[in-house]
Design a protein around this motif. Structure first.
Motif, short mmCIF file in Angstrom:
data_model
loop_
_atom_site.label_atom_id
_atom_site.label_comp_id
_atom_site.label_asym_id
_atom_site.label_seq_id
_atom_site.Cartn_x
_atom_site.Cartn_y
_atom_site.Cartn_z
N UNK A 1 -4.26 -3.52 -9.10
CA UNK A 1 -5.30 -2.92 -9.94
C UNK A 1 -5.28 -1.40 -9.82
N UNK A 2 -5.10 -0.90 -8.61
CA UNK A 2 -5.05 0.56 -8.41
C UNK A 2 -3.83 1.15 -9.12
N UNK B 1 0.81 -1.22 0.00
CA UNK B 1 0.00 0.00 0.00
C UNK B 1 0.85 1.26 0.00
N UNK B 2 2.07 1.19 0.47
CA UNK B 2 2.97 2.32 0.31
C UNK B 2 3.30 2.52 -1.17
N UNK B 3 3.44 1.41 -1.90
CA UNK B 3 3.64 1.50 -3.35
C UNK B 3 2.43 2.16 -4.03
N UNK B 4 1.25 1.88 -3.52
CA UNK B 4 0.04 2.54 -4.05
C UNK B 4 0.14 4.04 -3.83
N UNK B 5 0.61 4.46 -2.66
CA UNK B 5 0.76 5.88 -2.37
C UNK B 5 1.79 6.54 -3.29
N UNK B 6 2.87 5.80 -3.59
CA UNK B 6 3.89 6.33 -4.51
C UNK B 6 3.28 6.58 -5.89
N UNK B 7 2.50 5.62 -6.38
CA UNK B 7 1.84 5.78 -7.67
C UNK B 7 0.80 6.88 -7.63
N UNK C 1 -1.38 4.20 -13.46
CA UNK C 1 -0.29 4.28 -14.43
C UNK C 1 -0.80 4.42 -15.86
N UNK C 2 -1.90 3.77 -16.17
CA UNK C 2 -2.50 3.92 -17.51
C UNK C 2 -2.94 5.37 -17.73
N UNK C 3 -3.57 5.96 -16.71
CA UNK C 3 -3.99 7.36 -16.83
C UNK C 3 -2.78 8.28 -16.96
#
Length: 364
Positions: free
Chosen positions: A204-205, A116-122, A210-212
């Motif tokens: 998925x998040x 979830x930290x990786x999610x925050x980075x993205x 990243x696609x956007x």
């Protein structure tokens, strides 16, 4: 593999002596120290770099700092335990009932927290790319609240390990760190829940964001092509966009490949009789491979996300002294200056000698 479903096993080479188990044991014994040393060394170097560039001033660097500390903790808690078990047939979780619960809690909690930290980075990259009011949307105060909130939420979610896992009396009248009787069905279901929290939902998040981001970069690149007159500036910006896109593809792909197989293997062991041969040997070998791959992700996580940052590369070069130190340049300049001074002094001395000789000749 060390853990097969709910059965907490011991050293793989001690439980089965076929080639599959021996190969699995060698994978753990040989690769674990390599991954651990690399992850620990690069992790502490990254922390030093982030401290030197004042990570607390940048939301992205702050997330990278938290990610680095979390991944180092995972390597120390999980990988070291398995390496000790496979090398010396000693499980740290067997020390006490408390250690049994704590180690289960920490490894599940830390791995989920890292995802979830990786999610925050993205998310930070997405907001920075998509919105002009980036600095007002992502502040250090908000980032701190996000990190603390997820920390508390995941800690509460995994707190059940303090009563669902403990010392259990086995068939041989010995105690072993295992699922507390009465919670076997709950543990089987939680393995599936962990799959979504650890891997599916974060992936998925990150993939969607990243696609956007890539679409936004493509639109910006099209606009720059018509608005920027200088082709050198456009090509430089295009190169930066490609680097960011490449980084996103690599990080997301490696995250999925390293986290998904472990969770799927755990789910398979619930529905298959993994304790019987030859399935046990196959699961043991597959487990050692996917587990090693997963731990390698925590050893290179922060490297992927910082390799394209110019500040980090520059500071890392300073720490490792890859860049040429200034005092060497000063020394070389000093040497050149001193050489020129010595040359000029010798030339002046020569001219002086010539002058003295000519004067003495005239006097004579």
């Amino acid at each position: 593999m060390v853990e097969i479903g709910n059965n907490i096993t011991g050293n793989t080479s001690a439980l089965c002596a076929n080639d599959f188990c021996k190969i699995a044991n060698y994978i753990w014994i040989i690769l674990s120290p390599v991954i651990f040393v690399f992850g620990l060394t690069s992790g502490f170097l990254m922390i030093l770099v982030l401290v030197r560039i004042k990570f607390q001033r940048s939301p992205l660097m702050f997330f990278i700092f938290v990610l680095t500390v979390t991944d180092i903790s995972i390597l120390c808690v999980g990988l070291v335990r398995i390496w000790i078990l496979e090398t010396w047939d000693f499980d740290i979780r067997e020390l006490s009932d408390v250690s049994c619960s704590i180690f289960h809690f920490l490894i599940y909690f830390l791995m989920q927290y890292s995802s979830w930290i990786l999610v925050f980075v993205t998310l930070e990259r997405f907001i920075k790319c998509k919105y002009i009011m980036y600095k007002s949307l992502i502040t250090m105060k908000k980032c701190t609240y996000m990190v603390i909130s997820v920390f508390i939420l995941l800690a509460a979610l995994n707190s059940h390990y303090f009563w669902t896992h403990s010392f259990v009396i086995t068939e041989n009248n010995t105690t072993s760190c295992n699922v507390t009787p009465g919670y076997e069905r709950f543990d089987d279901w939680y393995i599936k829940i962990d799959l979504f929290i650890l891997c599916v939902i974060p992936f998925c998040i990150m993939l969607s964001l990243d696609i956007i981001i890539m679409k936004s970069l493509k639109a910006a690149r099209t606009f720059r092509r018509s608005s920027i007159a200088a082709p050198q500036v456009y090509n430089r910006m295009k190169k930066m966009d490609r680097k960011l896109t490449k980084m996103s593809v690599i990080t997301n792909s490696y995250f999925l490949v390293s986290t998904l197989p472990v969770s799927l293997l755990f789910i398979l062991t619930v529905y298959l009789n993994s304790a019987a041969e030859p399935l046990y040997s196959i699961f043991t070998l597959c487990g050692s491979i996917v587990y090693t791959l997963q731990y390698s992700n925590y050893a290179v996580n922060y490297v992927f996300y910082t390799i394209y940052d110019k500040r980090i590369r520059k500071e890392l070069k300073r720490i490792l002294r890859i860049a040429k130190p200034r005092f060497v340049q000063q020394g070389s300049q000093y040497t050149l200056r001193s050489s020129s001074m010595e040359t000029s002094q010798s030339l002046s001395a020569t001219s002086t000698n010539v002058s003295i000789r000519s004067i003495s000749g005239n006097v004579t």
